[in-house]
Motif scaffolding. Structure first.
Motif, PDB file in Angstrom:
ATOM      1  N   MET A  31     -86.972 -18.614  34.244  1.00 11.50           N
ATOM      2  CA  MET A  31     -86.479 -19.315  35.427  1.00 11.50           C
ATOM      3  C   MET A  31     -86.643 -18.454  36.672  1.00 11.50           C
ATOM      4  SD  MET A  31     -82.635 -20.614  36.370  1.00 11.50           S
ATOM      5  CE  MET A  31     -82.001 -18.959  36.484  1.00 11.50           C
ATOM      6  N   PHE A  32     -86.264 -17.171  36.579  1.00 12.50           N
ATOM      7  CA  PHE A  32     -86.358 -16.296  37.742  1.00 12.50           C
ATOM      8  C   PHE A  32     -87.805 -15.978  38.112  1.00 12.50           C
ATOM      9  CE2 PHE A  32     -81.846 -15.331  36.835  1.00 12.50           C
ATOM     10  CZ  PHE A  32     -81.343 -15.592  38.098  1.00 12.50           C
ATOM     11  N   GLN A  33     -88.722 -16.194  37.174  1.00 10.38           N
ATOM     12  CA  GLN A  33     -90.155 -16.023  37.458  1.00 10.38           C
ATOM     13  C   GLN A  33     -90.794 -17.337  37.923  1.00 10.38           C
ATOM     14  OE1 GLN A  33     -92.105 -13.171  37.225  1.00 10.38           O
ATOM     15  NE2 GLN A  33     -90.157 -12.120  37.032  1.00 10.38           N
ATOM     16  N   PHE A  34     -89.987 -18.401  38.026  1.00  6.83           N
ATOM     17  CA  PHE A  34     -90.462 -19.743  38.378  1.00  6.83           C
ATOM     18  C   PHE A  34     -91.550 -20.196  37.411  1.00  6.83           C
ATOM     19  CE2 PHE A  34     -88.916 -17.907  42.378  1.00  6.83           C
ATOM     20  CZ  PHE A  34     -87.937 -18.829  42.685  1.00  6.83           C
ATOM     21  N   GLY A  35     -91.376 -19.856  36.126  1.00  4.70           N
ATOM     22  CA  GLY A  35     -92.384 -20.173  35.116  1.00  4.70           C
ATOM     23  C   GLY A  35     -92.148 -21.475  34.388  1.00  4.70           C
ATOM     24  N   SER A  36     -90.959 -22.039  34.500  1.00  2.00           N
ATOM     25  CA  SER A  36     -90.666 -23.256  33.752  1.00  2.00           C
ATOM     26  C   SER A  36     -89.554 -24.027  34.452  1.00  2.00           C
ATOM     27  CB  SER A  36     -90.230 -22.901  32.336  1.00  2.00           C
ATOM     28  OG  SER A  36     -89.788 -24.037  31.643  1.00  2.00           O
ATOM     29  N   PHE A  37     -89.563 -25.345  34.231  1.00  2.00           N
ATOM     30  CA  PHE A  37     -88.545 -26.210  34.801  1.00  2.00           C
ATOM     31  C   PHE A  37     -87.297 -26.279  33.914  1.00  2.00           C
ATOM     32  CE2 PHE A  37     -86.668 -30.480  35.313  1.00  2.00           C
ATOM     33  CZ  PHE A  37     -86.335 -30.415  36.658  1.00  2.00           C
ATOM     34  N   HIS A  38     -87.358 -25.748  32.707  1.00  2.00           N
ATOM     35  CA  HIS A  38     -86.307 -25.907  31.697  1.00  2.00           C
ATOM     36  C   HIS A  38     -84.904 -25.626  32.242  1.00  2.00           C
ATOM     37  CE1 HIS A  38     -84.913 -26.050  27.498  1.00  2.00           C
ATOM     38  NE2 HIS A  38     -84.079 -25.094  27.866  1.00  2.00           N
ATOM     39  N   MET A  39     -84.684 -24.425  32.757  1.00  2.00           N
ATOM     40  CA  MET A  39     -83.348 -24.051  33.235  1.00  2.00           C
ATOM     41  C   MET A  39     -82.973 -24.800  34.513  1.00  2.00           C
ATOM     42  SD  MET A  39     -81.840 -22.015  31.160  1.00  2.00           S
ATOM     43  CE  MET A  39     -80.568 -21.222  32.091  1.00  2.00           C
ATOM     44  N   TYR A  40     -83.940 -25.052  35.376  1.00  2.00           N
ATOM     45  CA  TYR A  40     -83.644 -25.818  36.585  1.00  2.00           C
ATOM     46  C   TYR A  40     -83.190 -27.229  36.221  1.00  2.00           C
ATOM     47  CZ  TYR A  40     -85.789 -21.981  39.093  1.00  2.00           C
ATOM     48  OH  TYR A  40     -86.079 -20.739  39.575  1.00  2.00           O
ATOM     49  N   GLY A  41     -83.787 -27.786  35.168  1.00  2.00           N
ATOM     50  CA  GLY A  41     -83.368 -29.104  34.694  1.00  2.00           C
ATOM     51  C   GLY A  41     -81.946 -29.097  34.175  1.00  2.00           C
ATOM     52  N   ILE A  42     -81.590 -28.050  33.420  1.00  2.00           N
ATOM     53  CA  ILE A  42     -80.229 -27.937  32.881  1.00  2.00           C
ATOM     54  C   ILE A  42     -79.221 -27.763  34.024  1.00  2.00           C
ATOM     55  CG2 ILE A  42     -78.675 -26.456  31.539  1.00  2.00           C
ATOM     56  CD1 ILE A  42     -81.055 -25.934  29.651  1.00  2.00           C
ATOM     57  N   ILE A  43     -79.525 -26.851  34.939  1.00  2.00           N
ATOM     58  CA  ILE A  43     -78.610 -26.594  36.054  1.00  2.00           C
ATOM     59  C   ILE A  43     -78.511 -27.826  36.955  1.00  2.00           C
ATOM     60  CG2 ILE A  43     -78.263 -25.196  38.146  1.00  2.00           C
ATOM     61  CD1 ILE A  43     -79.584 -22.865  36.547  1.00  2.00           C
ATOM     62  N   GLY A  44     -79.640 -28.459  37.234  1.00  2.00           N
ATOM     63  CA  GLY A  44     -79.636 -29.668  38.060  1.00  2.00           C
ATOM     64  C   GLY A  44     -78.837 -30.790  37.422  1.00  2.00           C
TER      65      GLY A  44
END
Length: 137
Positions: A31-44
């Motif tokens: 997530m901190f490397q902006f490599g995947s949407f996975h964590m942004y999806g969970i947080i969003g």
């Protein structure tokens, strides 16, 4: 009885965090490397559900467990306090590889080295409690 409800909610939260990989150091790093949407999806998703939940609480004037009034007082609006706090929180999250919720899930998963991070978080919370009256709020 209340403790059993809280324990059940905590166990459910832990299972969800573990199964969704939200407690995974790799997912956090990604997530901190902006490599995947996975964590942004969970947080969003959590953010959207939180906003909806707060609106339902306000509209229906719901009570807390024990029929206690919920006090949802607005926070003071200031860019600097949120920017500085967010940067400190984000740096700690990036360095530790976990935010406060998943830290306990990681202990339950057998990653005992996270106990060092939990100790640091508890120490920081204790120190804040000692000096909070001297800080500008």
């Amino acid at each position: 009885m209340k403790q059993l409800v809280y324990l059940s909610i905590g166990i459910f939260f832990g299972i969800i965090m573990y199964k969704s990989e939200a407690a995974s150091w790799f997912r956090i790093y990604e997530m901190f490397q902006f490599g995947s949407f996975h964590m942004y999806g969970i947080i969003g998703s959590a953010l959207i559900l939180g906003v909806i939940g707060i609106q339902v609480i306000k509209k229906r004037n719901l009570k807390a467990i024990g029929n206690q009034e919920m006090k949802l007082t607005p926070k003071k609006k200031s860019f600097a306090r949120y920017a500085i706090g967010g940067i400190i929180f984000g740096l700690g999250w990036a360095l530790a590889g976990a935010c406060p919720g998943p830290m306990y899930v990681l202990v339950g998963s057998g990653y005992l080295s996270i106990l060092v991070v939990i100790f640091g978080a508890l120490l920081g919370t204790f120190l804040y409690g000692l000096i909070k009256d001297k800080l500008p709020h």
